[in-house]
Design a protein around this motif. Sequence first.
Motif, mmCIF file in Angstrom:
data_model
loop_
_atom_site.group_PDB
_atom_site.id
_atom_site.type_symbol
_atom_site.label_atom_id
_atom_site.label_comp_id
_atom_site.label_asym_id
_atom_site.label_seq_id
_atom_site.Cartn_x
_atom_site.Cartn_y
_atom_site.Cartn_z
ATOM 1 N N GLY A 48 -8.582 35.820 -8.253
ATOM 2 C CA GLY A 48 -8.018 36.195 -6.963
ATOM 3 C C GLY A 48 -6.629 35.647 -6.719
ATOM 4 O O GLY A 48 -5.816 36.273 -6.037
ATOM 5 N N TYR A 49 -6.348 34.492 -7.295
ATOM 6 C CA TYR A 49 -5.032 33.885 -7.054
ATOM 7 C C TYR A 49 -3.911 34.716 -7.670
ATOM 8 O O TYR A 49 -2.778 34.711 -7.178
ATOM 9 C CB TYR A 49 -5.000 32.447 -7.572
ATOM 10 N N VAL A 50 -4.226 35.455 -8.738
ATOM 11 C CA VAL A 50 -3.216 36.331 -9.342
ATOM 12 C C VAL A 50 -2.919 37.495 -8.397
ATOM 13 O O VAL A 50 -1.753 37.837 -8.154
ATOM 14 C CB VAL A 50 -3.684 36.865 -10.709
ATOM 15 N N GLN A 51 -3.992 38.094 -7.844
ATOM 16 C CA GLN A 51 -3.795 39.200 -6.906
ATOM 17 C C GLN A 51 -3.016 38.743 -5.670
ATOM 18 O O GLN A 51 -2.157 39.465 -5.156
ATOM 19 C CB GLN A 51 -5.148 39.783 -6.469
ATOM 20 N N SER A 52 -3.308 37.536 -5.206
ATOM 21 C CA SER A 52 -2.592 37.005 -4.041
ATOM 22 C C SER A 52 -1.107 36.830 -4.341
ATOM 23 O O SER A 52 -0.246 37.109 -3.499
ATOM 24 C CB SER A 52 -3.196 35.662 -3.611
ATOM 25 N N LYS A 53 -0.813 36.381 -5.560
ATOM 26 C CA LYS A 53 0.584 36.193 -5.951
ATOM 27 C C LYS A 53 1.316 37.531 -6.027
ATOM 28 O O LYS A 53 2.443 37.669 -5.525
ATOM 29 C CB LYS A 53 0.648 35.484 -7.308
ATOM 30 N N VAL A 54 0.675 38.514 -6.643
ATOM 31 C CA VAL A 54 1.302 39.833 -6.768
ATOM 32 C C VAL A 54 1.484 40.457 -5.383
ATOM 33 O O VAL A 54 2.506 41.091 -5.099
ATOM 34 C CB VAL A 54 0.459 40.753 -7.676
ATOM 35 N N SER A 55 0.501 40.261 -4.511
ATOM 36 C CA SER A 55 0.600 40.764 -3.146
ATOM 37 C C SER A 55 1.776 40.120 -2.421
ATOM 38 O O SER A 55 2.524 40.788 -1.692
ATOM 39 C CB SER A 55 -0.707 40.478 -2.398
ATOM 40 N N ALA A 56 1.966 38.824 -2.638
ATOM 41 C CA ALA A 56 3.084 38.112 -2.013
ATOM 42 C C ALA A 56 4.422 38.624 -2.536
ATOM 43 O O ALA A 56 5.399 38.737 -1.783
ATOM 44 C CB ALA A 56 2.952 36.613 -2.271
ATOM 45 N N VAL A 57 4.469 38.947 -3.822
ATOM 46 C CA VAL A 57 5.702 39.504 -4.400
ATOM 47 C C VAL A 57 6.011 40.856 -3.767
ATOM 48 O O VAL A 57 7.157 41.143 -3.403
ATOM 49 C CB VAL A 57 5.567 39.634 -5.935
ATOM 50 N N ALA A 58 4.983 41.689 -3.613
ATOM 51 C CA ALA A 58 5.181 43.005 -2.992
ATOM 52 C C ALA A 58 5.704 42.857 -1.567
ATOM 53 O O ALA A 58 6.632 43.565 -1.151
ATOM 54 C CB ALA A 58 3.866 43.786 -2.993
ATOM 55 N N ALA A 59 5.128 41.919 -0.818
ATOM 56 C CA ALA A 59 5.566 41.701 0.566
ATOM 57 C C ALA A 59 7.008 41.206 0.612
ATOM 58 O O ALA A 59 7.809 41.640 1.451
ATOM 59 C CB ALA A 59 4.637 40.689 1.240
ATOM 60 N N ARG A 60 7.336 40.329 -0.301
ATOM 61 C CA ARG A 60 8.690 39.763 -0.340
ATOM 62 C C ARG A 60 9.722 40.837 -0.680
ATOM 63 O O ARG A 60 10.787 40.917 -0.060
ATOM 64 C CB ARG A 60 8.719 38.639 -1.374
ATOM 65 N N LEU A 61 9.399 41.673 -1.651
ATOM 66 C CA LEU A 61 10.331 42.734 -2.049
ATOM 67 C C LEU A 61 10.469 43.785 -0.948
ATOM 68 O O LEU A 61 11.565 44.314 -0.717
ATOM 69 C CB LEU A 61 9.860 43.391 -3.346
ATOM 70 N N LEU A 62 9.358 44.076 -0.283
ATOM 71 C CA LEU A 62 9.421 45.057 0.801
ATOM 72 C C LEU A 62 10.313 44.544 1.929
ATOM 73 O O LEU A 62 11.104 45.300 2.505
ATOM 74 C CB LEU A 62 8.012 45.352 1.320
ATOM 75 N N LYS A 63 10.206 43.268 2.218
ATOM 76 C CA LYS A 63 11.078 42.717 3.253
ATOM 77 C C LYS A 63 12.541 42.727 2.800
ATOM 78 O O LYS A 63 13.439 43.021 3.603
ATOM 79 C CB LYS A 63 10.661 41.291 3.610
#
Length: 351
Positions: A48-63
């Motif tokens: 799950g920690y990998v998915q959380s990291k990738v999700s955080a990257v997506a959020a950061r790039l979207l911002k």
Amino acid sequence: MPNARFQAAGAIGDAAIREWGILTDDNKRSLILYCLNYVMEHTGSPDGYVQSKVSAVAARLLKRGWLEFPDQEKGAIFFEVEQSIQGMHGPNRQFAGINFLETLVSEFSPSTASSMGLPKEFHDQCQLSLEVKFLKDFYCWAQAAVFNTADKILNSNVTIPEEKACSAALRLMLQILSWSFKPTLEHENLDAKIKSGLRSDAINLRKFERSLVKPGSLWTDILISSAHTTWVLNFYTTLRQKYSYDTLWGDSPIAVSCRQLIVQLCSLAGAVFPNDNGDAQIEHFMHILSAVILWIEPPNVIAESIRNGGSESEFIDGCHVLLSVASLTSSSLFDNLLKSIRLVIAHFFLV
């Protein structure tokens, strides 16, 4: 291998932010969509920690591209997220979609945003844009997710995947209500509210790391008119009764998330309530106190339960509710509210 994917996700995110200026629009969109698709396609993974990291990257790039992308493109991205949150692809993807929005809201919040080497003005513009155009929709999606999973959770005798998604949705709603809403120039009949015993003393709330929640009149329909608070209270009360045999249930994720949302709803103030001399806000307090009084009374029974190893978190949250109501009412109104509730409870037990 999972650690390598975790490191790779972070490296991709850092490189994209660093080289953002030379990436094409297609490159930027593709990176965001790739990260989101990865998260959605690996919802059942134990890492799950990998998915959380990738999700955080997506959020950061979207911002990072927020002020560049037209609203139509943002809407297209969020449409896919909404479909997942609605549960159309199962509870695991539902959780992943909610978790992404949690991460996104955190990225847009001033206290938890990544700096990205950009000026404060950029972050302020992003924050205001998200608040005005999307934040209420996010709340509605989370609200719908809770509604859609409630029956399954209440009717199941075992922990089910929907419970994880429901807990996440409640957390997202709490997170959104913890947002630093921009002040709006809306008329409030403050004199009438003061005469009715209402006030806006946030000093005591700040001492306990809480603050007034003032989203404005645009949120009245989903927070006040829809009886949303009453539904949340009834949901928690029903769950509480279902698990009354389990003294540790009060510390479960769904119990904690639901209670904390109730505590936050207690801090609603301002133009979100109609201009009715404070009647709606007082009724709001009455509904909450009527349910929460069972978290703190009878005190001797609760104290005995805690001494015997039971959870104390519900009692503490109940005290936080009392603090919020006491901070937003005069001493006489607060006293009258408690007296009224005790009379109702006494009548109930006599009948």
